[in-house]
Enzyme design. Structure first.
Site, PDB file in Angstrom:
ATOM      1  N   CYS A 157       0.810  -1.220   0.000  1.00  0.00           N
ATOM      2  CA  CYS A 157       0.000   0.000   0.000  1.00  0.00           C
ATOM      3  C   CYS A 157       0.844   1.270   0.000  1.00  0.00           C
ATOM      4  O   CYS A 157       0.480   2.264  -0.618  1.00  0.00           O
ATOM      5  CB  CYS A 157      -0.980  -0.002   1.166  1.00  0.00           C
ATOM      6  SG  CYS A 157      -0.257  -0.380   2.757  1.00  0.00           S
ATOM      7  N   GLN A 183       3.477   6.292   7.556  1.00  0.00           N
ATOM      8  CA  GLN A 183       2.393   5.355   7.294  1.00  0.00           C
ATOM      9  C   GLN A 183       1.366   5.279   8.423  1.00  0.00           C
ATOM     10  O   GLN A 183       1.706   5.185   9.606  1.00  0.00           O
ATOM     11  CB  GLN A 183       2.994   3.975   7.010  1.00  0.00           C
ATOM     12  CG  GLN A 183       3.899   4.023   5.776  1.00  0.00           C
ATOM     13  CD  GLN A 183       4.446   2.681   5.342  1.00  0.00           C
ATOM     14  OE1 GLN A 183       5.489   2.612   4.699  1.00  0.00           O
ATOM     15  NE2 GLN A 183       3.766   1.597   5.666  1.00  0.00           N
ATOM     16  N   SER A 186      -3.736   2.198  10.256  1.00  0.00           N
ATOM     17  CA  SER A 186      -4.607   1.196   9.633  1.00  0.00           C
ATOM     18  C   SER A 186      -3.799   0.257   8.742  1.00  0.00           C
ATOM     19  O   SER A 186      -4.240  -0.859   8.452  1.00  0.00           O
ATOM     20  CB  SER A 186      -5.719   1.862   8.830  1.00  0.00           C
ATOM     21  OG  SER A 186      -5.185   2.749   7.861  1.00  0.00           O
ATOM     22  N   GLY A 187      -2.606   0.685   8.322  1.00  0.00           N
ATOM     23  CA  GLY A 187      -1.721  -0.191   7.574  1.00  0.00           C
ATOM     24  C   GLY A 187      -1.267  -1.392   8.387  1.00  0.00           C
ATOM     25  O   GLY A 187      -0.875  -2.420   7.835  1.00  0.00           O
ATOM     26  N   GLU A 209       9.101  -3.437   5.500  1.00  0.00           N
ATOM     27  CA  GLU A 209       8.489  -2.411   4.651  1.00  0.00           C
ATOM     28  C   GLU A 209       9.489  -1.729   3.718  1.00  0.00           C
ATOM     29  O   GLU A 209       9.166  -1.391   2.577  1.00  0.00           O
ATOM     30  CB  GLU A 209       7.809  -1.364   5.548  1.00  0.00           C
ATOM     31  CG  GLU A 209       6.722  -0.593   4.865  1.00  0.00           C
ATOM     32  CD  GLU A 209       5.442  -1.390   4.649  1.00  0.00           C
ATOM     33  OE1 GLU A 209       4.533  -0.852   4.010  1.00  0.00           O
ATOM     34  OE2 GLU A 209       5.351  -2.545   5.106  1.00  0.00           O
ATOM     35  N   HIS A 250      -1.245   7.139   3.715  1.00  0.00           N
ATOM     36  CA  HIS A 250       0.217   7.068   3.759  1.00  0.00           C
ATOM     37  C   HIS A 250       0.791   8.264   2.991  1.00  0.00           C
ATOM     38  O   HIS A 250       0.413   8.514   1.838  1.00  0.00           O
ATOM     39  CB  HIS A 250       0.719   5.780   3.105  1.00  0.00           C
ATOM     40  CG  HIS A 250       0.448   4.539   3.907  1.00  0.00           C
ATOM     41  ND1 HIS A 250       0.002   4.562   5.207  1.00  0.00           N
ATOM     42  CD2 HIS A 250       0.597   3.219   3.573  1.00  0.00           C
ATOM     43  CE1 HIS A 250      -0.125   3.298   5.642  1.00  0.00           C
ATOM     44  NE2 HIS A 250       0.223   2.489   4.666  1.00  0.00           N
TER      45      HIS A 250
END
Length: 360
Positions: A157, A183, A186-187, A209, A250
């Site tokens: 995302c 970020q 909710s990620g 990430e 993000h």
């Protein structure tokens, strides 16, 4: 038109919930099966989720009473659907196995998971950027021994907060990119209620990430050769990824160096004019304006801008020349809409429009 029957694997999790809200009134797709872990199986959806509903929107009434099936009962779930969205919470090996099991029942799988992102014959697609990668589906079907079943994945995302902007500028020859992503929680599948330690805090590490953020754009920019996607050799991308106290959205701070440095006007024109196949086909979830530039110095902002174009656009601002690199800018995308479930829905719309997804 006859709607396609859709299943959601991992329906009780945060991304599964987002799929449900996005598909509630979808003109092409109808949810006909919900599946989750064995502990949720046998309950209706409202009971299975309990107090864990994380969306601002209410759960649709017709979904609340739907039974939740065991995601491991592959044949049973597959018999009720034309294709599935996958957002299961399992180990990567388990995800790879179960997604292939569904594909082998002649059920296309549009996955939000990372497990198959580096499988050479699995397209990892942002529909506006690399829809031509769908070509490898034919090779994948030969490997799986299927006629209609296959797997398509969406990328991480966070890369969608800067990769589309870079993609629109590739004609100028991108040499080097430095990106720092900020970020949303909710990620990580969290809300502030569940993660109070994120308030007044920044965590300078998100496991795995940075590698995804540096490598996945290169697969998107890769070429299909001999039934496989070969990632691009460049540009060089280096990133840092931070978790910040934002609910959704993000943000990326990006520095870029070109082979042939464009003017600021050329960059702004490239962003304004950029469109992809979803815009040309006017797909239901496609934003009318894919890349939106904000002239204001203090934009884009997650809280103000993430839901523009129903959260399916990407947003950019603060373009200016840099003293070390050629230019710098700030990008933003909604991580659970464009970045996760919404990106999956848009991919499924394009697959259906192109004839890859069929009615069973």
């Amino acid at each position: 038109m006859e709607k396609y029957k859709v299943g959601i694997l991992g329906a009780t999790g945060m991304v599964g919930q987002r799929f449900i809200t996005l598909l509630a009134n979808h003109p092409w797709f109808e949810i006909t099966a919900l599946a989750a872990s064995a502990r949720s199986a046998g309950k209706n959806y409202e009971e299975a989720v309990g107090q864990r509903w994380k969306m601002v929107d209410e759960c649709p009434e017709n979904i609340k009473k739907m039974p939740v099936m065991d995601v491991a009962e592959v044949d049973k779930v597959a018999s009720l659907v034309d294709f599935v969205f996958s957002a299961v919470d399992m180990s990567k090996d388990e995800i790879r196995a179960i997604e292939e099991a569904y594909a082998k029942t002649e059920t296309p799988v549009v996955s939000n998971n990372s497990a198959h992102r580096w499988t050479e014959d699995v397209p990892m697609v942002v529909p506006e950027l690399n829809p031509e990668h769908f070509e490898v589906i034919e090779s994948q079907k030969k490997r799986l021994g299927t006629k209609n079943g296959f797997i398509v994945v969406k990328p991480n995302c966070s890369i969608q907060s800067y990769t589309p902007m870079l993609h629109a500028l590739r004609k100028f020859g991108i040499k080097e990119v430095v990106a720092t992503t900020y970020q949303a929680i909710s990620g990580a599948g969290k809300t502030f209620k569940e993660w109070p330690e994120m308030l007044d805090n920044v965590i300078p590490f998100i496991s795995g990430e940075e590698e995804k953020s540096e490598q996945e754009p290169l697969k998107i920019w890769g070429k299909v050769e001999n039934g496989k996607i070969v990632k691009a050799a460049g540009p060089v991308i280096t990133t840092q990824c931070l978790r910040v106290p934002v609910s959704d959205g993000h943000t990326a701070a990006v520095f870029v160096k070109f082979d042939k440095k464009p003017t600021k006007e050329e960059i702004l024109q490239a962003w304004k004019e950029f469109k992809g196949v979803p815009q040309e086909l006017k797909l239901p979830s496609a934003p009318e304006q894919f890349i939106t530039y904000f002239e204001e110095d203090n934009r884009p902002q997650a809280r103000l801008d993430r839901d523009t174009e129903k959260g399916m656009g990407v947003f950019v601002g603060r373009l200016r020349e840099d003293t070390v690199y050629d230019y710098k800018f700030v990008g933003l995308s909604h991580n659970t809409k464009r970045g996760a479930a919404g990106g999956g829905v848009l991919s499924a719309e394009l697959l259906a429009a192109k004839g890859y997804i069929k009615h069973k």
